[in-house]
Write a protein that holds these residues in place. Sequence first.
Motif, PDB file in Angstrom:
ATOM      1  N   SER A 272       1.060  -1.177  -0.108  1.00 24.70           N
ATOM      2  CA  SER A 272       0.434   0.184  -0.439  1.00 24.70           C
ATOM      3  C   SER A 272       1.280   0.953   0.237  1.00 24.70           C
ATOM      4  O   SER A 272       2.015   1.618   0.106  1.00 24.70           O
ATOM      5  N   ALA A 273       0.641   2.501  -0.264  1.00 26.22           N
ATOM      6  CA  ALA A 273       0.714   3.572  -0.586  1.00 26.22           C
ATOM      7  C   ALA A 273      -0.122   4.755   0.523  1.00 26.22           C
ATOM      8  O   ALA A 273      -0.496   5.482  -0.094  1.00 26.22           O
ATOM      9  N   LEU A 274      -0.082   4.072   1.483  1.00 28.37           N
ATOM     10  CA  LEU A 274      -0.316   5.287   2.814  1.00 28.37           C
ATOM     11  C   LEU A 274      -0.709   6.953   2.314  1.00 28.37           C
ATOM     12  O   LEU A 274       1.386   6.968   1.856  1.00 28.37           O
ATOM     13  N   GLY A 275      -1.288   7.758   2.533  1.00 24.74           N
ATOM     14  CA  GLY A 275      -1.617   8.946   2.438  1.00 24.74           C
ATOM     15  C   GLY A 275      -0.539   9.549   0.246  1.00 24.74           C
ATOM     16  O   GLY A 275      -0.284  10.381   0.513  1.00 24.74           O
ATOM     17  N   ASN A 276      -0.951   7.906  -0.388  1.00 28.23           N
ATOM     18  CA  ASN A 276      -0.163   8.711  -1.343  1.00 28.23           C
ATOM     19  C   ASN A 276       1.029   8.901  -1.195  1.00 28.23           C
ATOM     20  O   ASN A 276       1.240   9.650  -2.555  1.00 28.23           O
ATOM     21  N   VAL A 277       1.705   7.735  -0.815  1.00 26.64           N
ATOM     22  CA  VAL A 277       3.090   8.995  -0.701  1.00 26.64           C
ATOM     23  C   VAL A 277       3.865   8.102  -1.621  1.00 26.64           C
ATOM     24  O   VAL A 277       5.165   8.549  -1.516  1.00 26.64           O
ATOM     25  N   ARG A 278       3.655   7.882  -2.150  1.00 33.13           N
ATOM     26  CA  ARG A 278       4.542   7.672  -4.145  1.00 33.13           C
ATOM     27  C   ARG A 278       3.706   8.093  -4.597  1.00 33.13           C
ATOM     28  O   ARG A 278       3.223   6.316  -5.521  1.00 33.13           O
ATOM     29  N   PRO A 279       3.048   8.700  -4.934  1.00 36.63           N
ATOM     30  CA  PRO A 279       2.368   9.200  -6.576  1.00 36.63           C
ATOM     31  C   PRO A 279       2.779   7.850  -7.620  1.00 36.63           C
ATOM     32  O   PRO A 279       3.328   7.989  -7.930  1.00 36.63           O
TER      33      PRO A 279
ATOM     34  N   ASP B  24       2.139   4.854  -7.750  1.00 37.72           N
ATOM     35  CA  ASP B  24       3.496   3.631  -7.702  1.00 37.72           C
ATOM     36  C   ASP B  24       2.086   3.170  -8.136  1.00 37.72           C
ATOM     37  O   ASP B  24       1.629   2.696  -7.615  1.00 37.72           O
ATOM     38  N   ASN B  25       2.612   1.523  -9.041  1.00 36.64           N
ATOM     39  CA  ASN B  25       1.737   0.918  -9.151  1.00 36.64           C
ATOM     40  C   ASN B  25       1.678  -0.218  -8.012  1.00 36.64           C
ATOM     41  O   ASN B  25       2.865  -0.745  -7.910  1.00 36.64           O
ATOM     42  N   ALA B  26       0.706  -1.013  -7.499  1.00 42.93           N
ATOM     43  CA  ALA B  26       1.221  -2.802  -7.104  1.00 42.93           C
ATOM     44  C   ALA B  26      -0.903  -3.503  -6.864  1.00 42.93           C
ATOM     45  O   ALA B  26      -1.745  -3.093  -7.592  1.00 42.93           O
ATOM     46  N   THR B  27      -0.280  -4.622  -7.042  1.00 45.97           N
ATOM     47  CA  THR B  27      -1.130  -5.746  -7.110  1.00 45.97           C
ATOM     48  C   THR B  27      -2.288  -5.726  -6.537  1.00 45.97           C
ATOM     49  O   THR B  27      -1.453  -5.859  -4.896  1.00 45.97           O
ATOM     50  N   ALA B  28      -3.426  -5.738  -5.959  1.00 49.74           N
ATOM     51  CA  ALA B  28      -3.983  -5.657  -4.487  1.00 49.74           C
ATOM     52  C   ALA B  28      -4.950  -7.082  -4.612  1.00 49.74           C
ATOM     53  O   ALA B  28      -5.610  -7.178  -5.639  1.00 49.74           O
TER      54      ALA B  28
ATOM     55  N   PHE C  75       9.487  -6.916  -1.946  1.00 49.06           N
ATOM     56  CA  PHE C  75      11.176  -6.758  -2.154  1.00 49.06           C
ATOM     57  C   PHE C  75      10.914  -6.292  -3.656  1.00 49.06           C
ATOM     58  O   PHE C  75      12.454  -5.386  -3.423  1.00 49.06           O
ATOM     59  N   ALA C  76      10.892  -5.903  -4.650  1.00 51.71           N
ATOM     60  CA  ALA C  76      10.894  -5.389  -5.789  1.00 51.71           C
ATOM     61  C   ALA C  76      10.767  -3.735  -6.123  1.00 51.71           C
ATOM     62  O   ALA C  76      11.445  -2.805  -6.516  1.00 51.71           O
ATOM     63  N   LYS C  77       9.930  -3.410  -4.904  1.00 49.72           N
ATOM     64  CA  LYS C  77      10.059  -2.276  -4.340  1.00 49.72           C
ATOM     65  C   LYS C  77      11.019  -0.953  -3.355  1.00 49.72           C
ATOM     66  O   LYS C  77      10.811  -0.691  -3.131  1.00 49.72           O
ATOM     67  N   GLY C  78      11.537  -2.071  -2.911  1.00 46.40           N
ATOM     68  CA  GLY C  78      12.460  -2.172  -2.088  1.00 46.40           C
ATOM     69  C   GLY C  78      12.237  -1.930  -0.410  1.00 46.40           C
ATOM     70  O   GLY C  78      13.266  -1.780   0.606  1.00 46.40           O
ATOM     71  N   PHE C  79      11.822  -2.638  -0.491  1.00 44.60           N
ATOM     72  CA  PHE C  79      11.193  -2.774   0.750  1.00 44.60           C
ATOM     73  C   PHE C  79      11.122  -4.335   1.409  1.00 44.60           C
ATOM     74  O   PHE C  79      10.860  -5.365   0.835  1.00 44.60           O
ATOM     75  N   ASN C  80      11.764  -4.724   2.894  1.00 44.88           N
ATOM     76  CA  ASN C  80      12.364  -5.434   3.184  1.00 44.88           C
ATOM     77  C   ASN C  80      11.616  -6.069   4.859  1.00 44.88           C
ATOM     78  O   ASN C  80      11.858  -7.290   4.838  1.00 44.88           O
ATOM     79  N   VAL C  81       9.972  -5.403   4.896  1.00 43.88           N
ATOM     80  CA  VAL C  81      10.075  -5.483   6.246  1.00 43.88           C
ATOM     81  C   VAL C  81       7.720  -5.573   5.945  1.00 43.88           C
ATOM     82  O   VAL C  81       7.486  -4.290   5.313  1.00 43.88           O
ATOM     83  N   GLN C  82       7.533  -5.990   5.259  1.00 46.44           N
ATOM     84  CA  GLN C  82       5.624  -6.278   5.159  1.00 46.44           C
ATOM     85  C   GLN C  82       5.010  -6.231   6.475  1.00 46.44           C
ATOM     86  O   GLN C  82       5.232  -6.868   7.269  1.00 46.44           O
ATOM     87  N   LEU C  83       4.474  -5.175   7.145  1.00 43.62           N
ATOM     88  CA  LEU C  83       3.389  -5.120   8.070  1.00 43.62           C
ATOM     89  C   LEU C  83       1.844  -6.171   8.105  1.00 43.62           C
ATOM     90  O   LEU C  83       0.902  -5.428   7.458  1.00 43.62           O
ATOM     91  N   ALA C  84       2.937  -6.845   7.509  1.00 41.24           N
ATOM     92  CA  ALA C  84       0.927  -8.000   7.157  1.00 41.24           C
ATOM     93  C   ALA C  84       0.630  -8.929   8.106  1.00 41.24           C
ATOM     94  O   ALA C  84       1.438  -8.700   9.588  1.00 41.24           O
ATOM     95  N   GLY C  85      -0.249 -10.046   8.360  1.00 43.19           N
ATOM     96  CA  GLY C  85      -0.411 -10.679   9.155  1.00 43.19           C
ATOM     97  C   GLY C  85      -1.099 -10.937  10.146  1.00 43.19           C
ATOM     98  O   GLY C  85      -1.591 -10.855  11.501  1.00 43.19           O
ATOM     99  N   GLY C  86      -2.392 -10.324   9.380  1.00 39.98           N
ATOM    100  CA  GLY C  86      -3.471  -9.600  10.217  1.00 39.98           C
ATOM    101  C   GLY C  86      -4.393 -10.824  10.809  1.00 39.98           C
ATOM    102  O   GLY C  86      -4.141 -11.807   9.810  1.00 39.98           O
TER     103      GLY C  86
END
Length: 715
Positions: A77-84, A86-90, A118-129
């Motif tokens: 996700s891109a909360l607050g449209n922080v990466r205008p 930026d595409n991602a699969t929902a 990973f391809a966007k440079g993130f190495n921690v995903q705040l997932a697992g609800g």
Amino acid sequence: MKYSWQHEGLTADQKAEIVLNEMTEEEKFSWLSAPMAIPMGDEPLPEGAIGSAAYYPAIPRLGIPAMQQSDASLGVSALGNVRPGDNATALASSLLLASTFNPQMAQLTGELVGREAFAKGFNVQLAGGANLIREPRGGRNFEYLSEDPLLTGVMAGHSVRGIQSQHVVSTIKHFAVNAQETGRVVVSSDLDEAAMRESDLLAFEIANEIGQPGAVMPGYNLINGEWASENDFLLNKVLKGDWQYPGWVMSDWGATHSAAKAALAGLDVQSGSNLDSQVWFDQPLRKAVARGEVSQGRIDEMVRRILRSLFAVGAVEHPATPFGPIDYMAHRLTAQREAEQGIVLLKNENHSLPLKKGAKKLLVVGGHADHGVLAGGGSSAVTPVGSLRLPGINFMGIETEKVFQPSSPLWAIRAESNAAEVLFAHGNDVAEAVRLAREADAVIVFADEWRSEALDAQGLELDAEKNHLISRLAAENLLTVVVLETGGPVTLPWLDNVPAVLEAWYPGSGGGEAIAGVLFGRVNPSGKLPVTFPASEQQLPHPEQVDPATTTSLPGSPVKGGIIHVDYNVEGSDVGYRWHARTGQAPLFPFGFGLSYTEFTYNDLQVRADGESVYVTLTVQNIGDRAGAEIPQIYLHPASKSYVPRLAAFERVDLQAGESKTLTLRLEPRVIANWDSDEGLWRIEGGNYVVIAAKNACAPILQANIAIKPRRFGY
Ligand code: GLC
């Protein structure tokens, strides 16, 4: 070899120890708190941050990458449209994922999220609800999975495993009993230990075993009067003690309330420190160490836990770097396959579905179906390029929009139906929609219900206008099919007046195509409800919702010192279908319910105890004329009925027309057992148990008895 941790054959823990011993105190503290890495007010983005939930600086001299943390379970996700732009699969909502009852799908979609992160440079995903859906009106139920601990734990665990297979740490959250959103920062979830261990904690325990998440995130709420982020019982006794959890505990954003107390209670990192009253895990914590209130060893342990989790998933050896390749077409197809497996057919009178192809005229109404499919609001909202963004709510000082993701059911229906004409009506002009319905061969009306983080649904009803529109259309056209896009169970006042209803949840980037596939028969629906649909709020253990805005002022308010106590001991561990069984209330649609375009029979139920395990074998046959998937559920209760039936095993099985398969399923011992708080262990009472093979919680098909030996087991 450039860095000392690069020796061959070292374990993650050994590498962590080497790096820890080479870090300076400053480098250690730079990892114990950080602001949100989203520009807020005049605070610029931290140097080096990609722009996301959090950024912690690299340690280049030791070969340690920065920690770039992004949300969440449903995609990047891109909360607050922080990466205008930026595409991602929902992905579809977690409710839809749980409706598949397919752990392999959870792992596959987890891999997708990990690959994109990973391809966007993130190495921690705040997932697992993985919170149990105790409150059917909860604002974030779309991010959680189920009311049942086994289904929740298995699905969350496989999702986390998928994400981490891509060298990205996944969290599991929000630990624990974080059941409601409205007033989430002042609500204490009160629940006795035994009930908690058998329900909310069992979900996290199973998910933790299967997924081995690198990090755990407590929620905003209190549990039995103690903040989750400084809850010694949950963090030290249960998580790090009983479960021997090796990873790190990060607070939720703006959910830290102290320095020494939190550090000693098991919190390792203060997240979103700019949202807190102060940066507790900087000066106040340093002073606590200087005073000897918190040992240096505890500070080292905090950092060690982070390092070993990064090494454990390979995030150090394989550093995530931005702008890697992403096959969005393949990912969109995966998202569609997930949605196709998770859409639930709730009603199909006289085989109204699948609709015939080649109609003269079809009418599609509402739900912005000309644009896309609804997504839930908040930090988990994924906004693929082309999303329709409407005003939503502001929380944490950030605008979160009501998003329709670009997978248009209208265009998918036009492609799938071969109809001569497929018209669209927004639905806000009821008269116009009704006029068009009069001339259509069939009407497909979308009932979207938006839910969001920080805001619970008020009641279980859909908007009155939507209910009115559906009723008017149904009165005008006998073939009016309702497609629900909801964030949880809802009541359906017009149910008797329509021939068919689908629950598509928030179906993600392939949702439109999946809905069309089910409507016109390319897809045989196989989803099963992971949550009970109550007939009314009066059936709930807590009919009155807890709303801080109103609760505080009511006489006899449960508010104590600004904290609102919700007593979940009413239902205890009997959440959802177990509450309905205990109270004998027939729901609108039961847990595990879902229709198919074919039929299945169950035969030859056998049960056997083998050492400490109990196994069930069952033969399932597809007696219809087309392929399909069935999800036999195995429930169990003592013959003495000392507790209501509990889901102890399930399996999704794909069968061609006429095909049968014999399944062998192992019953989860902790579902058979109860927690003995006095002895601090699981206890299985010996004696006779009834094992039930069922199509859903209210549809037992076969049953058998088994004698189970008494036993106690623990940590
Ligand atoms: C939010 C959520 C949490 C999310 C975090 C970062 O408020 O509760 O799930 O990961 O903040 O966005």
